[in-house]
Design a protein around this motif. Structure first.
Motif, short mmCIF file in Angstrom:
data_model
loop_
_atom_site.label_atom_id
_atom_site.label_comp_id
_atom_site.label_asym_id
_atom_site.label_seq_id
_atom_site.Cartn_x
_atom_site.Cartn_y
_atom_site.Cartn_z
N PHE A 36 0.86 -1.17 0.00
CA PHE A 36 0.00 0.00 0.00
C PHE A 36 0.90 1.23 0.00
O PHE A 36 2.09 1.15 0.34
CB PHE A 36 -0.88 0.02 1.26
CG PHE A 36 -1.83 -1.14 1.36
CD1 PHE A 36 -1.42 -2.35 1.89
CD2 PHE A 36 -3.13 -1.02 0.91
CE1 PHE A 36 -2.30 -3.43 1.98
CE2 PHE A 36 -4.01 -2.08 0.99
CZ PHE A 36 -3.59 -3.28 1.52
N ARG A 37 0.35 2.36 -0.35
CA ARG A 37 1.13 3.59 -0.27
C ARG A 37 0.24 4.73 0.18
O ARG A 37 -0.97 4.71 -0.02
CB ARG A 37 1.79 3.91 -1.61
CG ARG A 37 0.82 4.26 -2.74
CD ARG A 37 1.57 4.40 -4.06
NE ARG A 37 0.69 4.78 -5.15
CZ ARG A 37 1.07 4.86 -6.42
NH1 ARG A 37 2.35 4.59 -6.76
NH2 ARG A 37 0.22 5.22 -7.36
N GLN A 38 0.88 5.71 0.78
CA GLN A 38 0.15 6.88 1.21
C GLN A 38 1.01 8.11 0.97
O GLN A 38 2.12 8.23 1.52
CB GLN A 38 -0.23 6.80 2.69
CG GLN A 38 -1.15 7.92 3.14
CD GLN A 38 -1.80 7.64 4.46
OE1 GLN A 38 -1.33 6.85 5.26
NE2 GLN A 38 -2.92 8.31 4.73
N ALA A 39 0.50 8.98 0.13
CA ALA A 39 1.17 10.24 -0.16
C ALA A 39 0.70 11.29 0.86
O ALA A 39 -0.39 11.18 1.42
CB ALA A 39 0.84 10.69 -1.57
N PRO A 40 1.51 12.32 1.08
CA PRO A 40 1.12 13.37 2.04
C PRO A 40 -0.23 13.97 1.68
O PRO A 40 -0.47 14.36 0.53
CB PRO A 40 2.24 14.40 1.89
CG PRO A 40 3.41 13.62 1.43
CD PRO A 40 2.85 12.55 0.54
N GLY A 41 -1.11 14.02 2.65
CA GLY A 41 -2.41 14.63 2.44
C GLY A 41 -3.41 13.78 1.68
O GLY A 41 -4.51 14.25 1.36
N LYS A 42 -3.04 12.54 1.38
CA LYS A 42 -3.94 11.67 0.61
C LYS A 42 -4.25 10.41 1.41
O LYS A 42 -3.56 10.06 2.36
CB LYS A 42 -3.30 11.30 -0.72
CG LYS A 42 -3.12 12.48 -1.66
CD LYS A 42 -2.72 12.03 -3.05
CE LYS A 42 -2.64 13.19 -4.01
NZ LYS A 42 -2.28 12.77 -5.39
N GLU A 43 -5.30 9.72 0.98
CA GLU A 43 -5.67 8.48 1.63
C GLU A 43 -4.73 7.35 1.19
O GLU A 43 -4.12 7.40 0.12
CB GLU A 43 -7.12 8.12 1.28
CG GLU A 43 -8.12 9.10 1.86
CD GLU A 43 -9.56 8.62 1.65
OE1 GLU A 43 -10.46 9.26 2.21
OE2 GLU A 43 -9.75 7.61 0.96
N ARG A 44 -4.67 6.34 2.03
CA ARG A 44 -3.89 5.16 1.69
C ARG A 44 -4.46 4.49 0.45
O ARG A 44 -5.68 4.41 0.27
CB ARG A 44 -3.90 4.19 2.86
CG ARG A 44 -3.01 2.97 2.68
CD ARG A 44 -3.11 2.09 3.90
NE ARG A 44 -4.45 1.55 4.05
CZ ARG A 44 -4.93 1.07 5.20
NH1 ARG A 44 -4.18 1.09 6.28
NH2 ARG A 44 -6.15 0.57 5.24
#
Length: 123
Positions: A36-44
């Motif tokens: 999984f990945r999560q960018a700053p300010g975004k949902e996983r």
């Protein structure tokens, strides 16, 4: 059960990285493993997963054709080869035990997560 993610770093657009997820306390045939990945300010966001039972692989549309998930059962490790990286791939990447849903998307299962590794794609 513990998962240890590694391999992140800074790479230029178009470059490649290989992430590793070393699993301990269980074997890869017991659980599917997903990234999984999560960018700053975004949902996983789910990226990819590999089945523990049959080794089948699954990908989100955003990475299909660029990323490849694989496993080495002798090392109890799952890899994510990431090619043709884009700025939009910048995120913290996590590996986790996962199940395949009926919709073809992998979901976290059993509560086993790695600590994450940061991937930054920038020139």
């Amino acid at each position: 059960v513990q998962l240890q993610a590694s391999g992140g770093g800074l790479v230029q657009p178009g470059g490649s990285l290989r992430l590793s997820c070393e699993v301990s306390g269980t074997t890869l045939d017991r659980y599917g493993i997903a990234w999984f990945r999560q960018a700053p300010g975004k949902e996983r966001e789910w990226v990819s997963c590999i089945s523990g039972s049959d080794g089948n692989t699954y990908y989100a549309e955003s990475v299909k054709g660029r990323f490849t998930i694989s496993s080495d059962r002798t090392k109890n490790t799952v890899f994510l080869q990431m090619n043709s990286l884009k700025a939009t791939d910048t995120a913290r990447y996590y590996c986790a035990a996962a199940d395949l849903g009926d919709d073809g998307v992998c979901y976290p299962a059993a509560g086993y997560w790695g600590q994450g590794t940061l991937v930054t794609v920038s020139s």
